[in-house]
Scaffold this motif. Structure first.
Motif, short mmCIF file in Angstrom:
data_model
loop_
_atom_site.label_atom_id
_atom_site.label_comp_id
_atom_site.label_asym_id
_atom_site.label_seq_id
_atom_site.Cartn_x
_atom_site.Cartn_y
_atom_site.Cartn_z
N PRO A 188 51.48 57.47 22.52
CA PRO A 188 52.70 56.68 22.29
C PRO A 188 52.90 56.32 20.82
CG PRO A 188 51.53 55.89 24.23
CD PRO A 188 50.62 56.86 23.56
N VAL A 189 51.80 56.07 20.10
CA VAL A 189 51.91 55.73 18.68
C VAL A 189 52.38 56.93 17.88
CG1 VAL A 189 50.64 54.92 16.66
CG2 VAL A 189 50.09 54.00 18.92
N LEU A 190 51.81 58.11 18.21
CA LEU A 190 52.19 59.33 17.49
C LEU A 190 53.64 59.71 17.79
CD1 LEU A 190 48.99 61.51 18.05
CD2 LEU A 190 49.58 60.11 16.06
N LYS A 191 54.04 59.61 19.06
CA LYS A 191 55.40 59.98 19.44
C LYS A 191 56.43 59.04 18.81
CE LYS A 191 54.60 62.54 23.71
NZ LYS A 191 54.91 62.66 25.15
N LYS A 192 56.02 57.81 18.62
CA LYS A 192 56.94 56.85 17.99
C LYS A 192 57.32 57.32 16.60
CE LYS A 192 57.38 51.92 16.90
NZ LYS A 192 56.69 50.60 16.89
N ASP A 193 56.39 58.03 15.95
CA ASP A 193 56.65 58.56 14.60
C ASP A 193 57.10 60.02 14.64
OD1 ASP A 193 55.96 56.18 13.34
OD2 ASP A 193 53.83 56.70 13.29
N GLY A 194 57.42 60.53 15.85
CA GLY A 194 57.92 61.89 15.98
C GLY A 194 56.86 62.96 16.02
N GLY A 195 55.63 62.61 16.31
CA GLY A 195 54.55 63.59 16.35
C GLY A 195 53.81 63.58 17.68
N ASP A 196 52.78 64.41 17.78
CA ASP A 196 51.96 64.46 18.99
C ASP A 196 50.64 65.15 18.65
OD1 ASP A 196 52.74 65.26 22.48
OD2 ASP A 196 51.13 64.08 21.55
N CYS A 197 49.66 65.02 19.54
CA CYS A 197 48.35 65.64 19.36
C CYS A 197 47.89 66.18 20.72
CB CYS A 197 47.35 64.62 18.83
SG CYS A 197 45.71 65.30 18.51
N GLU A 198 47.53 67.47 20.75
CA GLU A 198 47.16 68.14 22.00
C GLU A 198 45.72 68.64 21.93
OE1 GLU A 198 48.37 72.23 24.44
OE2 GLU A 198 49.44 71.65 22.59
N LEU A 199 44.97 68.43 23.01
CA LEU A 199 43.60 68.93 23.08
C LEU A 199 43.63 70.43 23.35
CD1 LEU A 199 40.52 68.47 23.18
CD2 LEU A 199 40.78 68.02 25.64
N ILE A 200 42.96 71.21 22.51
CA ILE A 200 42.91 72.66 22.67
C ILE A 200 41.59 73.11 23.29
CG2 ILE A 200 42.99 74.88 21.45
CD1 ILE A 200 45.64 73.36 21.52
N ASP A 201 40.48 72.55 22.81
CA ASP A 201 39.18 72.99 23.32
C ASP A 201 38.12 71.96 22.94
OD1 ASP A 201 37.10 76.00 22.93
OD2 ASP A 201 37.28 74.54 24.55
N VAL A 202 36.98 72.01 23.65
CA VAL A 202 35.82 71.20 23.31
C VAL A 202 34.64 72.15 23.17
CG1 VAL A 202 34.25 69.37 24.05
CG2 VAL A 202 36.70 69.19 24.55
N ASP A 203 34.10 72.23 21.96
CA ASP A 203 33.00 73.15 21.68
C ASP A 203 31.81 72.33 21.20
OD1 ASP A 203 31.32 75.19 21.01
OD2 ASP A 203 32.45 75.87 19.27
N GLY A 204 30.94 71.94 22.14
CA GLY A 204 29.81 71.09 21.79
C GLY A 204 30.30 69.75 21.30
N ALA A 205 29.96 69.41 20.06
CA ALA A 205 30.39 68.14 19.48
C ALA A 205 31.69 68.27 18.70
CB ALA A 205 29.29 67.58 18.57
N ASN A 206 32.30 69.45 18.72
CA ASN A 206 33.58 69.67 18.04
C ASN A 206 34.74 69.56 19.04
OD1 ASN A 206 32.49 70.15 15.47
ND2 ASN A 206 32.07 72.28 15.98
N VAL A 207 35.70 68.74 18.72
CA VAL A 207 36.89 68.57 19.54
C VAL A 207 38.06 69.23 18.81
CG1 VAL A 207 38.49 66.94 20.61
CG2 VAL A 207 36.04 66.41 20.49
N ILE A 208 38.58 70.33 19.38
CA ILE A 208 39.63 71.09 18.73
C ILE A 208 40.99 70.56 19.20
CG2 ILE A 208 40.43 73.41 18.15
CD1 ILE A 208 37.43 72.92 17.67
N VAL A 209 41.84 70.17 18.26
CA VAL A 209 43.14 69.62 18.60
C VAL A 209 44.24 70.31 17.80
CG1 VAL A 209 42.16 67.36 19.16
CG2 VAL A 209 43.08 67.78 16.86
N LYS A 210 45.46 70.15 18.24
CA LYS A 210 46.61 70.70 17.55
C LYS A 210 47.66 69.62 17.37
CE LYS A 210 50.13 74.35 17.77
NZ LYS A 210 50.66 75.49 18.58
N LEU A 211 48.03 69.38 16.12
CA LEU A 211 49.10 68.43 15.84
C LEU A 211 50.45 69.11 15.97
CD1 LEU A 211 47.69 66.61 12.65
CD2 LEU A 211 47.54 65.87 15.04
N SER A 212 51.46 68.36 16.37
CA SER A 212 52.79 68.94 16.51
C SER A 212 53.84 67.93 16.06
CB SER A 212 53.05 69.36 17.96
OG SER A 212 52.95 68.25 18.83
N GLY A 213 55.08 68.40 15.98
CA GLY A 213 56.18 67.53 15.57
C GLY A 213 56.04 67.08 14.13
N ALA A 214 56.33 65.82 13.90
CA ALA A 214 56.32 65.28 12.54
C ALA A 214 54.92 65.24 11.94
CB ALA A 214 56.93 63.87 12.54
#
Length: 347
Positions: free
Chosen positions: A289-315
């Motif tokens: 909700p905080v990210l969308k308020k600023d016109g953005g978003d964050c999506e989980l792509i994968d979890v590789d051990g202790a690495n969390v892969i994400v993709k930012l979108s929008g603003a």
């Protein structure tokens, strides 16, 4: 002579005495992963001479925290416990060639861990945990005792300095009045003891907390977990503090071997991949909700051990604050999981 950035960088990228000390008979633990910093100091003390024969550490935090912890173990080796107790957080910072103001809390954490370890060896009660009613900063779990020790040891005279040395007030600033109260009280005592002049002492109402919010430039304000403030524009090291922080997880506490080593030290939970993904998704839902308020978003792509892969979108894509957003997302996920992870953005 090393300059500040070279020595901090060396002790970060090539930390000495990192890991578990199996023969330790003195252990001090301070901080909490949920607050962004945790340190476990282990020492082997000769019972006949009380000389520190070996020292190792495990830490979770930024590059300066790792460098400070490593430096501490170097400083105390060969010293007696009484000699070690005379070491201050400023000694740790000086050993590294200096730390920027906003990272002095890393040296304070080392000082507190040393005090706790010596107390542990001597069978004394020492804790950085707050007593009921003594908690000042809920965001970072800082109590009155820690603020008082930092103010006295470093002759602090401003709320901003208290934040730099303890992190208290580095989040929501609702604790500002209590920080002011403790600072003014201790400064008054120091004036009476001849440690400060009357003109140097802080007086309640001297600083408008709104000016601190404007000056802080927070890395992110995602959810309820605050993060450390960014380095000031006027003092940028050759290798940025942000770069050290990003690499910190991969160097000391992230990765299956390091994570496994850290777990028995501070009781980290273990998850299956499915459980971990579910909790990460929950954390992202709280942030979204905080990210969308600023016109953005964050999506989980994968979890590789202790690495969390994400993709930012929008603003969030291409935004100058993108790296700060990632740091905020990482803080939120770490708080949700209770284990160290590294958030890695992909395009």
């Amino acid at each position: 002579m090393w300059d500040y950035t070279d020595k901090v960088r060396d002790y970060f990228f090539n930390p000495v005495n990192a890991g578990v000390l199996e023969t330790a008979n003195a252990v001090g633990e301070v901080g909490a992963i949920s607050c962004g910093d945790a340190l476990k100091l282990m020492m082997k003390v000769d019972p006949e001479t009380e000389i520190i024969e070996a020292a190792k550490f495990q830490t979770f935090g930024c590059g300066s925290a790792i460098a400070s912890s490593s430096a501490l173990t170097e400083i105390i080796l060969g010293k007696t416990l009484d000699e070690a107790l005379k070491i201050t957080n400023q000694d740790i910072a000086d050993f590294l060639g200096g730390l920027p103001p906003e990272k002095m809390h890393c040296s304070v954490m080392g000082y507190e861990a040393l005090q706790a370890a010596v107390a542990d060896y001597r069978g004394e009660v020492w804790s950085d945990d707050h007593e009921e009613g003594a908690l000042v900063c809920k965001c970072f779990g800082v109590d009155e005792g820690m603020i008082e020790r930092a103010v006295r040891s470093n002759k602090l005279t401003t709320p901003e300095a208290v934040t730099n040395f303890t992190k208290a007030g580095g989040g929501c600033l609702t604790c500002f009045e209590r920080i002011e109260g403790v600072l003014a009280k201790v400064n008054e005592e120091m004036v009476g003891e001849g440690l400060l002049s009357f003109d140097e002492a802080y007086r309640i109402g001297s600083v408008d907390p709104r000016s601190l919010k404007q000056k802080a430039k927070p890395k992110a304000a995602v959810g309820s977990t605050p993060v450390e403030t960014a380095a000031t524009e006027t003092r940028k090291p050759v290798i940025s503090l942000d770069a050290l922080e990003k690499a910190a997880a991969a160097t000391v506490v992230v990765g299956s071997a390091a994570e496994a080593a850290l777990q028995p030290a501070i009781g980290l939970p273990r998850y299956t991949t499915v459980q971990k993904i579910k909790l990460i998704e929950e954390a992202l839902e709280e942030i979204r909700p905080v990210l969308k308020k600023d016109g953005g978003d964050c999506e989980l792509i994968d979890v590789d051990g202790a690495n969390v892969i994400v993709k930012l979108s929008g603003a969030c894509v291409g935004c100058q604050m993108a790296s700060m957003t990632i740091n905020g997302v990482q803080e939120k996920i770490v708080a949700k999981l209770g284990i160290p992870v590294r958030v890695v953005p992909v395009k």
